[in-house]
Scaffold this active site. Sequence first.
Site, PDB file in Angstrom:
ATOM      1  N   ASP A  91      34.134  82.549  68.564  1.00 57.83           N
ATOM      2  CA  ASP A  91      34.701  81.860  67.411  1.00 57.83           C
ATOM      3  C   ASP A  91      34.324  82.642  66.150  1.00 57.83           C
ATOM      4  O   ASP A  91      33.592  83.631  66.217  1.00 57.83           O
ATOM      5  CB  ASP A  91      34.228  80.403  67.358  1.00 57.83           C
ATOM      6  CG  ASP A  91      32.725  80.293  67.226  1.00 57.83           C
ATOM      7  OD1 ASP A  91      32.056  81.330  67.063  1.00 57.83           O
ATOM      8  OD2 ASP A  91      32.210  79.161  67.296  1.00 57.83           O
ATOM      9  N   SER A  92      34.829  82.187  65.005  1.00 56.17           N
ATOM     10  CA  SER A  92      34.575  82.932  63.767  1.00 56.17           C
ATOM     11  C   SER A  92      33.238  82.562  63.148  1.00 56.17           C
ATOM     12  O   SER A  92      32.744  83.257  62.272  1.00 56.17           O
ATOM     13  CB  SER A  92      35.673  82.617  62.752  1.00 56.17           C
ATOM     14  OG  SER A  92      35.500  81.287  62.280  1.00 56.17           O
ATOM     15  N   PHE A 108      33.312  77.076  61.869  1.00 52.54           N
ATOM     16  CA  PHE A 108      33.042  75.679  62.221  1.00 52.54           C
ATOM     17  C   PHE A 108      31.555  75.357  62.061  1.00 52.54           C
ATOM     18  O   PHE A 108      31.196  74.314  61.527  1.00 52.54           O
ATOM     19  CB  PHE A 108      33.494  75.404  63.658  1.00 52.54           C
ATOM     20  CG  PHE A 108      33.335  73.970  64.060  1.00 52.54           C
ATOM     21  CD1 PHE A 108      34.232  73.004  63.623  1.00 52.54           C
ATOM     22  CD2 PHE A 108      32.284  73.574  64.873  1.00 52.54           C
ATOM     23  CE1 PHE A 108      34.078  71.671  63.985  1.00 52.54           C
ATOM     24  CE2 PHE A 108      32.124  72.236  65.230  1.00 52.54           C
ATOM     25  CZ  PHE A 108      33.023  71.290  64.789  1.00 52.54           C
ATOM     26  N   ASP A 120      38.549  79.982  59.292  1.00 52.42           N
ATOM     27  CA  ASP A 120      39.401  78.907  58.797  1.00 52.42           C
ATOM     28  C   ASP A 120      38.547  77.900  58.044  1.00 52.42           C
ATOM     29  O   ASP A 120      37.316  77.957  58.108  1.00 52.42           O
ATOM     30  CB  ASP A 120      40.155  78.217  59.946  1.00 52.42           C
ATOM     31  CG  ASP A 120      39.207  77.596  60.959  1.00 52.42           C
ATOM     32  OD1 ASP A 120      38.039  78.039  61.038  1.00 52.42           O
ATOM     33  OD2 ASP A 120      39.622  76.688  61.685  1.00 52.42           O
ATOM     34  N   GLN A 176      45.533  74.590  60.798  1.00 51.12           N
ATOM     35  CA  GLN A 176      44.803  73.434  60.261  1.00 51.12           C
ATOM     36  C   GLN A 176      45.811  72.430  59.688  1.00 51.12           C
ATOM     37  O   GLN A 176      47.006  72.542  59.972  1.00 51.12           O
ATOM     38  CB  GLN A 176      43.803  73.888  59.184  1.00 51.12           C
ATOM     39  CG  GLN A 176      42.585  74.622  59.740  1.00 51.12           C
ATOM     40  CD  GLN A 176      41.629  73.710  60.497  1.00 51.12           C
ATOM     41  OE1 GLN A 176      41.762  72.488  60.493  1.00 51.12           O
ATOM     42  NE2 GLN A 176      40.675  74.326  61.198  1.00 51.12           N
ATOM     43  N   GLY A 188      40.537  71.722  63.920  1.00 49.14           N
ATOM     44  CA  GLY A 188      40.447  70.513  63.116  1.00 49.14           C
ATOM     45  C   GLY A 188      40.901  69.261  63.831  1.00 49.14           C
ATOM     46  O   GLY A 188      41.195  68.260  63.189  1.00 49.14           O
ATOM     47  N   ASP A 225      38.093  75.107  75.068  1.00 51.77           N
ATOM     48  CA  ASP A 225      36.666  75.383  75.279  1.00 51.77           C
ATOM     49  C   ASP A 225      35.897  74.146  74.861  1.00 51.77           C
ATOM     50  O   ASP A 225      36.362  73.374  74.009  1.00 51.77           O
ATOM     51  CB  ASP A 225      36.184  76.551  74.410  1.00 51.77           C
ATOM     52  CG  ASP A 225      35.915  76.103  72.980  1.00 51.77           C
ATOM     53  OD1 ASP A 225      36.886  75.979  72.211  1.00 51.77           O
ATOM     54  OD2 ASP A 225      34.747  75.839  72.640  1.00 51.77           O
ATOM     55  N   CYS A 238      34.368  67.028  96.076  1.00 51.97           N
ATOM     56  CA  CYS A 238      34.134  68.224  95.260  1.00 51.97           C
ATOM     57  C   CYS A 238      33.563  69.356  96.115  1.00 51.97           C
ATOM     58  O   CYS A 238      32.672  69.145  96.935  1.00 51.97           O
ATOM     59  CB  CYS A 238      33.175  67.885  94.123  1.00 51.97           C
ATOM     60  SG  CYS A 238      32.819  69.278  93.039  1.00 51.97           S
ATOM     61  N   CYS A 270      32.078  72.106  94.874  1.00 58.56           N
ATOM     62  CA  CYS A 270      31.182  72.962  94.083  1.00 58.56           C
ATOM     63  C   CYS A 270      29.872  73.205  94.824  1.00 58.56           C
ATOM     64  O   CYS A 270      29.552  72.515  95.790  1.00 58.56           O
ATOM     65  CB  CYS A 270      30.926  72.344  92.706  1.00 58.56           C
ATOM     66  SG  CYS A 270      29.642  71.077  92.676  1.00 58.56           S
ATOM     67  N   CYS A 284      27.669  69.968  94.981  1.00 56.92           N
ATOM     68  CA  CYS A 284      28.121  68.929  95.913  1.00 56.92           C
ATOM     69  C   CYS A 284      28.077  69.402  97.359  1.00 56.92           C
ATOM     70  O   CYS A 284      27.968  68.594  98.276  1.00 56.92           O
ATOM     71  CB  CYS A 284      29.523  68.453  95.523  1.00 56.92           C
ATOM     72  SG  CYS A 284      29.518  67.540  93.961  1.00 56.92           S
ATOM     73  N   HIS A 286      28.245  71.603  88.564  1.00 57.79           N
ATOM     74  CA  HIS A 286      29.233  70.617  89.009  1.00 57.79           C
ATOM     75  C   HIS A 286      30.241  70.302  87.904  1.00 57.79           C
ATOM     76  O   HIS A 286      31.457  70.268  88.154  1.00 57.79           O
ATOM     77  CB  HIS A 286      28.550  69.322  89.456  1.00 57.79           C
ATOM     78  CG  HIS A 286      29.510  68.176  89.603  1.00 57.79           C
ATOM     79  ND1 HIS A 286      30.336  68.052  90.702  1.00 57.79           N
ATOM     80  CD2 HIS A 286      29.824  67.153  88.763  1.00 57.79           C
ATOM     81  CE1 HIS A 286      31.108  66.981  90.543  1.00 57.79           C
ATOM     82  NE2 HIS A 286      30.822  66.423  89.373  1.00 57.79           N
TER      83      HIS A 286
END
Lengths: 360, 360
Positions: free
Chosen positions: B92-93, B96, B146, B193, B220, B270, B309, B311, B314, B340
Amino acid sequence: MTDFRFELLATNGKLRRGRFHTPHGTFETPCFAPVGTYATLKGLTPEQVRATGSELILANSYHLHVRPGAERIERLGGLHRFMNWDGPILTDSGGFQVFSLGHKNKIDDDGVTFQSTVDGSTHRCTPESVLTFQKQLGPDIAMVLDHCPPGDAPRATQLAAHERTLRWARQARDLHDSWGGSARGQAVFGICQGGTDLELRAESAQALAAMDFDGYAIGGLSVGETKKQMAAALDACVDHLPEQKIRYMMGVGMPEDLLEATAMGVDMFDCVIPTRHGRSHTAFAPGGGTIKMRNLQYADDPNPLVESCGCYTCTNYSRAYLRHLSVADEMLGGILLSIHNIHFLQDLMRDIRRRAEGND
Amino acid sequence: MTDFRFELLATNGKLRRGRFHTPHGTFETPCFAPVGTYATLKGLTPEQVRATGSELILANSYHLHVRPGAERIERLGGLHRFMNWDGPILTDSGGFQVFSLGHKNKIDDDGVTFQSTVDGSTHRCTPESVLTFQKQLGPDIAMVLDHCPPGDAPRATQLAAHERTLRWARQARDLHDSWGGSARGQAVFGICQGGTDLELRAESAQALAAMDFDGYAIGGLSVGETKKQMAAALDACVDHLPEQKIRYMMGVGMPEDLLEATAMGVDMFDCVIPTRHGRSHTAFAPGGGTIKMRNLQYADDPNPLVESCGCYTCTNYSRAYLRHLSVADEMLGGILLSIHNIHFLQDLMRDIRRRAEGND
């Protein structure tokens, strides 16, 4: 049910090369067992532990008895299934924790009464109860209850502890025999005590040898005595232990101690030091030293922790990254250093085994 | 140098099935990227992350800029080598974090001045500086700076933030172009935004589309507005984004939001939620629920966390063991639950991709 069996494959002076068979597989000796106190090596999966070259692991009865409980683990199919480790497991008796953690413990000839450090509730340990807990937990190797007094205790205390330890060992042996002995799937090891008194050490070893345990531990060392005293005490008992049985030095894991004790005929060890060091930003380095990972000098160092090391950490990460993780208190830092430290000791044990075979 | 390329493979209503190519490999969309803030997913090795089915991961510029520093990571060969992840990475920049963590931030038309939360030192972020940091870090995808005002900010603030965001996007685009654009090995995404104002959202999307970014983020949202407002705002911008470019909704990771946003045409996401939940003893369960791992009801439960599951967690561990690890505050508890939770979201994304292909 597979039998337990120690094979003595070669000797080089007092140094021994062996192999111990259990129902969950074999481990090569001399060996080092990392410690998974609460049925987990802190932060590591069993696959990561195995990849360090570890074949045997240790778990602590005392902690597991308090949380989540030995009966519960038995109902869930035993320790191997519970923690997803299908190799050999050894549990201690819990005695060491009762003596070292239980500030309110009261010892008598039949056992120890102590308060839980978790919830303050009162518990009682006897030679029979600790074996029962371990029967419930289901490790391959169980340990008898012993009495390990402080290293600087007066001789009268040492003598009383020594005699009590032998009496408890006899009671444990009898109970184990009444259950069918190791043919039931669990070996039991006796523990030699006697502090730094060479006479008591010899007597303890002889008396235990006569009880014909599946293996013999040397307890009560590395608890504050000098290196010279430790070596003398070790020497005094090892020579009286049966040659064809495995010998286990408890709570020892510093490289120099592993070298010295194997040269005196010890076959197995356990210690929290590689994982505890790992979580404290400390890594084993060749030549007996350690690397303090938070030092600024590593901030831009693109090299592996130890150039010659083939562990997962040294193969994939730089000192700069490990330093960053340590400084940022990231979980992965402790994990990667623990992996390195265990692998480092396993490499040392491999070297020692080669030397025992006469291949230097 | 490999080009960046988004392939739109299929659509099912507004739901899209795609594939994004980067110099470090391809990821299938819709996709979910777990977050490794300090160049590590807390407690997990890259191999464990990959085994969850994750193809793209995110790291945070702001945190890495403060510690260990973007220049340092550049000297050490970039983020991929530093953290031993050879797949696609997005950073990210840092904007945030500057707005949400920096209580002493001061915004003007050229950028933001803020105090480090680590040592109180003063830093300055501009549209150019955040791209420079990300150029040093070397992820596959960089984000523009941003301005994301609080969801309940008055319209005048929203409007000013919206205009500033577009101006900054233009400056970032020009700088990136002057470096040779994505042919240099790093794509750059613009960020839409406009809060919950549908007019601003549409205008933002149109203006960004005209700048021809390598991909488009929707910022946003999921910052306190209602579900209905979020859906309306998303709808208002998605329709104005170029069909042949990837669409990324930032900071979203709850299963129901992933389902809803993909159905509205979003391709990537994300969120820290699967790892943060994991370390807080919480596991995703089918049907939108969670399992609070410390609950007593799991103490004797031999079943896997989620029966269906596949994974690592599990497949290998019982609820009783996971509950034990959580109660004993063992690191492995957070690790196994994180594995998991990420795997759970990746399974969901696989289902969504199948649906996008028309294979329900």
